[in-house]
Write a protein that holds these residues in place. Structure first.
Motif, short mmCIF file in Angstrom:
data_model
loop_
_atom_site.label_atom_id
_atom_site.label_comp_id
_atom_site.label_asym_id
_atom_site.label_seq_id
_atom_site.Cartn_x
_atom_site.Cartn_y
_atom_site.Cartn_z
N HIS A 148 37.03 -56.05 12.49
CA HIS A 148 35.84 -55.31 12.08
C HIS A 148 35.38 -55.74 10.68
N ARG A 149 36.34 -55.95 9.77
CA ARG A 149 35.99 -56.40 8.42
C ARG A 149 35.28 -57.76 8.50
N GLU A 150 35.79 -58.66 9.33
CA GLU A 150 35.16 -59.98 9.49
C GLU A 150 33.76 -59.86 10.08
N ALA A 151 33.57 -58.96 11.03
CA ALA A 151 32.24 -58.74 11.63
C ALA A 151 31.26 -58.22 10.57
N MET A 152 31.73 -57.36 9.70
CA MET A 152 30.87 -56.85 8.62
C MET A 152 30.47 -57.97 7.67
N GLU A 153 31.43 -58.82 7.33
CA GLU A 153 31.14 -59.93 6.42
C GLU A 153 30.14 -60.89 7.05
N ARG A 154 30.24 -61.12 8.35
CA ARG A 154 29.28 -61.99 9.04
C ARG A 154 27.87 -61.41 8.99
N GLN A 155 27.78 -60.07 9.00
CA GLN A 155 26.46 -59.42 8.94
C GLN A 155 25.98 -59.25 7.50
N GLY A 156 26.79 -59.63 6.54
CA GLY A 156 26.40 -59.51 5.14
C GLY A 156 26.59 -58.10 4.59
N LEU A 157 27.41 -57.29 5.26
CA LEU A 157 27.67 -55.92 4.80
C LEU A 157 28.91 -55.90 3.90
N ASP A 158 28.88 -55.07 2.90
CA ASP A 158 30.00 -54.94 1.97
C ASP A 158 31.17 -54.27 2.67
N PRO A 159 32.33 -54.94 2.75
CA PRO A 159 33.49 -54.33 3.43
C PRO A 159 34.19 -53.24 2.60
N GLU A 160 33.82 -53.08 1.35
CA GLU A 160 34.45 -52.04 0.52
C GLU A 160 33.70 -50.72 0.65
N GLN A 161 33.83 -50.09 1.78
CA GLN A 161 33.16 -48.82 2.07
C GLN A 161 34.13 -47.68 1.77
N VAL A 162 34.30 -47.35 0.49
CA VAL A 162 35.26 -46.32 0.09
C VAL A 162 34.61 -44.94 -0.02
N ARG A 163 33.34 -44.85 0.30
CA ARG A 163 32.62 -43.57 0.19
C ARG A 163 32.01 -43.22 1.54
N LEU A 164 32.26 -41.99 2.00
CA LEU A 164 31.66 -41.52 3.24
C LEU A 164 30.40 -40.74 2.89
N ASP A 165 29.28 -41.32 3.25
CA ASP A 165 27.98 -40.70 2.98
C ASP A 165 27.68 -39.70 4.11
N PRO A 166 27.44 -38.43 3.79
CA PRO A 166 27.14 -37.44 4.84
C PRO A 166 25.93 -37.82 5.70
N ASP A 167 24.99 -38.57 5.11
CA ASP A 167 23.81 -38.99 5.88
C ASP A 167 24.19 -39.92 7.02
N TRP A 168 25.26 -40.70 6.83
CA TRP A 168 25.71 -41.58 7.92
C TRP A 168 26.09 -40.76 9.14
N LEU A 169 26.81 -39.68 8.91
CA LEU A 169 27.24 -38.84 10.03
C LEU A 169 26.05 -38.18 10.71
N SER A 170 25.08 -37.74 9.91
CA SER A 170 23.87 -37.13 10.48
C SER A 170 23.12 -38.15 11.33
N THR A 171 23.03 -39.38 10.84
CA THR A 171 22.36 -40.44 11.59
C THR A 171 23.09 -40.71 12.91
N LEU A 172 24.41 -40.79 12.82
CA LEU A 172 25.21 -41.10 14.01
C LEU A 172 25.19 -39.97 15.03
N LYS A 173 25.08 -38.72 14.57
CA LYS A 173 25.01 -37.60 15.52
C LYS A 173 23.80 -37.73 16.42
N GLY A 174 22.71 -38.26 15.87
CA GLY A 174 21.48 -38.42 16.64
C GLY A 174 21.42 -39.71 17.42
N TYR A 175 22.45 -40.54 17.28
CA TYR A 175 22.48 -41.84 17.95
C TYR A 175 22.69 -41.65 19.45
N ALA A 176 21.82 -42.24 20.22
CA ALA A 176 21.88 -42.05 21.68
C ALA A 176 22.85 -43.02 22.35
N GLY A 177 23.22 -44.10 21.63
CA GLY A 177 24.05 -45.15 22.21
C GLY A 177 25.22 -44.63 22.86
#
Length: 177
Positions: A148-177
């Motif tokens: 997963h870390r390697e997949a994030m790096e390939r997408q240009g995302l920072d792998p140091e995600q040490v903070r859980l943003d509450p907005d992420w969870l709100s976004t994911l709750k509405g995710y239909a996938g």
């Protein structure tokens, strides 16, 4: 819900401090339960009779008082910080875990929010296992975490995600996938 941030922490010191806190809370409970059970039997019991309900009432009252003291008085004290941090870490893991099916569905289609959330989950889970001294369960997940870390790096995302943003969870709750 406020954001939670993973902080560096010595597992040995964490275990030592949380053990001390747990013993203190257990001691407080035992003392209150004994005191309140004795008081209930003395005040309301029958000499030589069955006083089980008064003993039980004292123990339950001691438990309730212990929980109230811990949450209302001790929770904000600096000496309680390791136990509070551990509780918040596990609570954050549970929040993500409750949405894991949506997180994984988002990761499957390359959704950045889902990718960051899963990375936070992996980092938090790694720390929880280290703090608890349970590295055997963690070793089973190393390949998934690294992929997963390697997949994030390939997408240009920072792998140091040490903070859980509450907005992420709100976004994911509405995710239909």
């Amino acid at each position: 819900m406020t954001a939670f941030e993973i902080r560096p922490m010595s597992p040995e010191l964490y275990r030592q401090q949380t053990r001390r806190i747990a013993l203190g809370c257990a001691g407080l409970f035992i003392a209150l339960a004994l005191l309140l059970s004795t008081a209930a039997v003395t005040l309301f019991g029958t000499p030589g009779g069955d006083n089980f309900r008064w003993n039980l009432a004292g123990v339950l009252l001691g438990l309730g008082l212990t929980v109230a003291l811990v949450r209302l008085q001790f929770w904000s004290r600096p000496w309680m910080a390791p136990a509070v941090y551990g509780w918040q870490l596990k609570r954050s893991l549970m929040r993500v875990g409750n949405l894991m099916h949506k997180v994984k569905a988002g990761v499957a289609v390359g959704d950045a929010t889902a990718m960051k959330t899963l990375r936070f989950y992996h980092l938090a889970l790694t720390q929880m296992h280290q703090l608890d001294g349970n590295l055997s369960d963690l070793s089973q997940m190393v390949k998934e975490i690294d992929q997963h870390r390697e997949a994030m790096e390939r997408q240009g995302l920072d792998p140091e995600q040490v903070r859980l943003d509450p907005d992420w969870l709100s976004t994911l709750k509405g995710y239909a996938g």
